[in-house]
Design a protein around this motif. Structure first.
Motif, PDB file in Angstrom:
ATOM      1  N   HIS A  83     -68.784 -87.697   4.742  1.00 51.61           N
ATOM      2  CA  HIS A  83     -67.934 -85.904   4.704  1.00 51.61           C
ATOM      3  C   HIS A  83     -66.916 -86.178   5.610  1.00 51.61           C
ATOM      4  O   HIS A  83     -67.431 -84.670   5.791  1.00 51.61           O
ATOM      5  CB  HIS A  83     -69.899 -85.584   5.946  1.00 51.61           C
ATOM      6  CG  HIS A  83     -70.678 -85.047   4.520  1.00 51.61           C
ATOM      7  ND1 HIS A  83     -70.778 -84.566   3.796  1.00 51.61           N
ATOM      8  CD2 HIS A  83     -71.934 -84.795   5.185  1.00 51.61           C
ATOM      9  CE1 HIS A  83     -72.062 -84.390   3.099  1.00 51.61           C
ATOM     10  NE2 HIS A  83     -72.745 -85.325   4.280  1.00 51.61           N
ATOM     11  N   LEU A  84     -66.812 -86.842   6.253  1.00 55.20           N
ATOM     12  CA  LEU A  84     -65.790 -86.262   7.391  1.00 55.20           C
ATOM     13  C   LEU A  84     -64.134 -86.569   6.328  1.00 55.20           C
ATOM     14  O   LEU A  84     -63.685 -87.714   5.968  1.00 55.20           O
ATOM     15  CB  LEU A  84     -65.346 -86.751   8.433  1.00 55.20           C
ATOM     16  CG  LEU A  84     -66.802 -87.739   9.130  1.00 55.20           C
ATOM     17  CD1 LEU A  84     -66.577 -88.533  10.768  1.00 55.20           C
ATOM     18  CD2 LEU A  84     -66.789 -85.972  10.095  1.00 55.20           C
ATOM     19  N   GLN A  85     -63.517 -85.584   6.670  1.00 54.35           N
ATOM     20  CA  GLN A  85     -62.439 -85.241   5.663  1.00 54.35           C
ATOM     21  C   GLN A  85     -60.408 -85.986   6.744  1.00 54.35           C
ATOM     22  O   GLN A  85     -60.759 -85.229   8.329  1.00 54.35           O
ATOM     23  CB  GLN A  85     -62.094 -84.185   4.807  1.00 54.35           C
ATOM     24  CG  GLN A  85     -62.844 -83.922   4.176  1.00 54.35           C
ATOM     25  CD  GLN A  85     -62.807 -82.249   3.237  1.00 54.35           C
ATOM     26  OE1 GLN A  85     -62.184 -81.792   3.612  1.00 54.35           O
ATOM     27  NE2 GLN A  85     -63.696 -82.123   2.352  1.00 54.35           N
ATOM     28  N   GLY A  86     -59.761 -86.353   5.965  1.00 52.81           N
ATOM     29  CA  GLY A  86     -58.719 -85.964   7.484  1.00 52.81           C
ATOM     30  C   GLY A  86     -58.281 -88.000   7.596  1.00 52.81           C
ATOM     31  O   GLY A  86     -57.098 -88.035   7.991  1.00 52.81           O
ATOM     32  N   ALA A  87     -58.685 -88.633   7.368  1.00 56.88           N
ATOM     33  CA  ALA A  87     -58.590 -90.307   7.401  1.00 56.88           C
ATOM     34  C   ALA A  87     -59.121 -91.010   6.883  1.00 56.88           C
ATOM     35  O   ALA A  87     -60.565 -90.357   6.459  1.00 56.88           O
ATOM     36  CB  ALA A  87     -58.292 -90.466   9.088  1.00 56.88           C
ATOM     37  N   MET A  94     -60.282 -88.310  17.531  1.00 62.03           N
ATOM     38  CA  MET A  94     -59.411 -88.598  15.993  1.00 62.03           C
ATOM     39  C   MET A  94     -60.530 -87.070  15.746  1.00 62.03           C
ATOM     40  O   MET A  94     -61.547 -87.074  15.530  1.00 62.03           O
ATOM     41  CB  MET A  94     -59.543 -89.729  15.085  1.00 62.03           C
ATOM     42  CG  MET A  94     -58.394 -90.534  15.135  1.00 62.03           C
ATOM     43  SD  MET A  94     -59.084 -92.070  13.887  1.00 62.03           S
ATOM     44  CE  MET A  94     -57.992 -90.594  12.385  1.00 62.03           C
ATOM     45  N   VAL A  95     -59.923 -86.050  15.421  1.00 60.02           N
ATOM     46  CA  VAL A  95     -60.271 -84.358  14.618  1.00 60.02           C
ATOM     47  C   VAL A  95     -60.233 -84.897  12.997  1.00 60.02           C
ATOM     48  O   VAL A  95     -59.256 -84.878  12.609  1.00 60.02           O
ATOM     49  CB  VAL A  95     -58.954 -83.544  14.648  1.00 60.02           C
ATOM     50  CG1 VAL A  95     -59.693 -81.876  14.191  1.00 60.02           C
ATOM     51  CG2 VAL A  95     -58.922 -83.424  16.685  1.00 60.02           C
ATOM     52  N   ALA A  96     -61.607 -84.567  12.304  1.00 66.35           N
ATOM     53  CA  ALA A  96     -61.601 -84.522  11.763  1.00 66.35           C
ATOM     54  C   ALA A  96     -61.964 -83.301  10.910  1.00 66.35           C
ATOM     55  O   ALA A  96     -62.366 -82.420  11.601  1.00 66.35           O
ATOM     56  CB  ALA A  96     -62.989 -85.776  11.388  1.00 66.35           C
ATOM     57  N   VAL A  97     -61.937 -83.062   9.394  1.00 66.60           N
ATOM     58  CA  VAL A  97     -62.370 -81.935   8.801  1.00 66.60           C
ATOM     59  C   VAL A  97     -63.372 -81.611   8.369  1.00 66.60           C
ATOM     60  O   VAL A  97     -63.861 -83.498   7.663  1.00 66.60           O
ATOM     61  CB  VAL A  97     -61.453 -81.053   8.013  1.00 66.60           C
ATOM     62  CG1 VAL A  97     -62.106 -80.152   7.632  1.00 66.60           C
ATOM     63  CG2 VAL A  97     -60.226 -80.832   8.741  1.00 66.60           C
ATOM     64  N   VAL A 107     -63.687 -81.061  13.649  1.00 60.71           N
ATOM     65  CA  VAL A 107     -65.086 -81.605  14.227  1.00 60.71           C
ATOM     66  C   VAL A 107     -64.217 -82.723  15.303  1.00 60.71           C
ATOM     67  O   VAL A 107     -62.611 -83.391  14.638  1.00 60.71           O
ATOM     68  CB  VAL A 107     -66.155 -82.597  14.237  1.00 60.71           C
ATOM     69  CG1 VAL A 107     -66.536 -81.183  13.245  1.00 60.71           C
ATOM     70  CG2 VAL A 107     -65.661 -82.935  13.278  1.00 60.71           C
ATOM     71  N   THR A 108     -64.504 -82.979  16.533  1.00 63.52           N
ATOM     72  CA  THR A 108     -63.862 -84.099  17.518  1.00 63.52           C
ATOM     73  C   THR A 108     -64.588 -85.562  17.074  1.00 63.52           C
ATOM     74  O   THR A 108     -65.940 -86.053  17.700  1.00 63.52           O
ATOM     75  CB  THR A 108     -63.518 -84.094  18.589  1.00 63.52           C
ATOM     76  OG1 THR A 108     -62.842 -82.755  18.852  1.00 63.52           O
ATOM     77  CG2 THR A 108     -62.751 -85.465  19.029  1.00 63.52           C
ATOM     78  N   VAL A 109     -63.770 -87.385  16.729  1.00 59.95           N
ATOM     79  CA  VAL A 109     -64.799 -88.480  16.376  1.00 59.95           C
ATOM     80  C   VAL A 109     -65.763 -88.559  18.192  1.00 59.95           C
ATOM     81  O   VAL A 109     -64.256 -88.931  18.690  1.00 59.95           O
ATOM     82  CB  VAL A 109     -63.993 -89.367  15.900  1.00 59.95           C
ATOM     83  CG1 VAL A 109     -64.943 -90.323  15.621  1.00 59.95           C
ATOM     84  CG2 VAL A 109     -64.061 -88.657  14.005  1.00 59.95           C
ATOM     85  N   VAL A 110     -66.392 -88.954  18.399  1.00 61.67           N
ATOM     86  CA  VAL A 110     -67.313 -89.718  19.548  1.00 61.67           C
ATOM     87  C   VAL A 110     -66.898 -90.399  19.043  1.00 61.67           C
ATOM     88  O   VAL A 110     -66.643 -91.618  20.070  1.00 61.67           O
ATOM     89  CB  VAL A 110     -68.011 -88.588  20.095  1.00 61.67           C
ATOM     90  CG1 VAL A 110     -68.482 -88.930  20.985  1.00 61.67           C
ATOM     91  CG2 VAL A 110     -68.273 -87.336  19.932  1.00 61.67           C
ATOM     92  N   LYS A 111     -68.154 -91.324  18.315  1.00 57.87           N
ATOM     93  CA  LYS A 111     -68.379 -92.718  18.704  1.00 57.87           C
ATOM     94  C   LYS A 111     -68.957 -92.715  16.916  1.00 57.87           C
ATOM     95  O   LYS A 111     -68.743 -92.344  16.003  1.00 57.87           O
ATOM     96  CB  LYS A 111     -69.676 -93.066  18.647  1.00 57.87           C
ATOM     97  CG  LYS A 111     -70.427 -94.377  18.525  1.00 57.87           C
ATOM     98  CD  LYS A 111     -70.902 -94.802  19.775  1.00 57.87           C
ATOM     99  CE  LYS A 111     -71.145 -96.294  20.003  1.00 57.87           C
ATOM    100  NZ  LYS A 111     -72.375 -96.131  19.478  1.00 57.87           N
ATOM    101  N   ILE A 117     -71.215 -91.255  11.680  1.00 60.80           N
ATOM    102  CA  ILE A 117     -69.941 -90.928  12.660  1.00 60.80           C
ATOM    103  C   ILE A 117     -71.123 -89.825  14.337  1.00 60.80           C
ATOM    104  O   ILE A 117     -71.062 -89.126  12.816  1.00 60.80           O
ATOM    105  CB  ILE A 117     -68.829 -90.524  12.683  1.00 60.80           C
ATOM    106  CG1 ILE A 117     -68.469 -92.422  11.474  1.00 60.80           C
ATOM    107  CG2 ILE A 117     -67.829 -90.477  13.297  1.00 60.80           C
ATOM    108  CD1 ILE A 117     -66.964 -91.846  10.592  1.00 60.80           C
ATOM    109  N   THR A 118     -70.466 -90.173  15.022  1.00 63.78           N
ATOM    110  CA  THR A 118     -70.781 -89.463  16.049  1.00 63.78           C
ATOM    111  C   THR A 118     -69.733 -87.984  16.194  1.00 63.78           C
ATOM    112  O   THR A 118     -68.815 -88.833  16.387  1.00 63.78           O
ATOM    113  CB  THR A 118     -71.481 -90.166  17.281  1.00 63.78           C
ATOM    114  OG1 THR A 118     -72.168 -90.761  17.186  1.00 63.78           O
ATOM    115  CG2 THR A 118     -72.044 -88.967  18.458  1.00 63.78           C
ATOM    116  N   VAL A 119     -69.630 -86.864  16.279  1.00 63.43           N
ATOM    117  CA  VAL A 119     -68.481 -85.909  16.542  1.00 63.43           C
ATOM    118  C   VAL A 119     -69.725 -85.424  17.764  1.00 63.43           C
ATOM    119  O   VAL A 119     -70.564 -84.797  17.366  1.00 63.43           O
ATOM    120  CB  VAL A 119     -68.027 -85.571  15.154  1.00 63.43           C
ATOM    121  CG1 VAL A 119     -67.637 -86.661  13.890  1.00 63.43           C
ATOM    122  CG2 VAL A 119     -69.776 -84.629  14.720  1.00 63.43           C
TER     123      VAL A 119
END
Length: 161
Positions: A83-87, A94-97, A107-111, A117-119
């Motif tokens: 579900h994360l877009q951008g990388a 890192m910031v994901a859409v 959202v910001t990736v935590v782990k 992925i924990t965001v």
């Protein structure tokens, strides 16, 4: 013409944090455009722009609650990596859409994990006092189509495909 509801505003901006570091700026690009009075803009920025005219430059400093809100400590969620877009490869910070029912959000990736992925769902700028340096490039009446659609069309605005 003064900026009021149902005017289309073209503006340039530089966004700075409390220490004066530039976080975002559109200098060197087309001006941004938005339809005033339709919640397309941070309310504190829209309030500051109300009544301004073409050619005016000014700064507005917004406390977190007027900008991107206070940080919510419980806004941590595990979501499927797909579900994360951008990388392709995610690293903490890192910031994901992510597409949600309310539209896209950052959202910001935590782990990062292989499948989950924990965001942090807080906006990357939540909890921060921000200063916007604004320059009004142009103000015009919105077209009836823009008002009906609820956003600006044309340069710097919303493009329909």
């Amino acid at each position: 013409m003064q900026i009021s509801d149902n005017t289309v505003v073209q503006f340039n901006y530089t966004l700075k944090d409390q220490e004066g570091n530039v976080l975002e700026s559109n200098s060197g690009h087309d001006p941004m455009a938005y339809l005033h009075g339709h919640s397309n803009m941070l309310s504190g920025v829209e309030k500051a722009l109300t009544g301004k005219t073409k050619g005016e430059s000014f700064s507005v400093t917004l406390a977190a609650e007027e900008a991107y809100g206070e940080r919510k400590e419980d806004a941590i969620q595990r979501i499927p990596a797909k579900h994360l877009q951008g990388a392709k490869v995610w690293k903490p910070g890192m910031v994901a859409v992510v597409n949600t029912e309310q539209g896209q959000r950052q959202v910001t990736v935590v782990k990062p994990g292989k499948f989950m992925i924990t965001v942090d769902l807080n906006h990357p700028l939540a909890g921060r006092t921000l200063t916007f340096d604004l320059e009004v490039v142009d103000v015009r009446e919105a077209t009836s189509e823009e008002v009906a659609h609820g956003h600006a069309h044309g340069v710097g605005g919303h493009h329909h495909h």
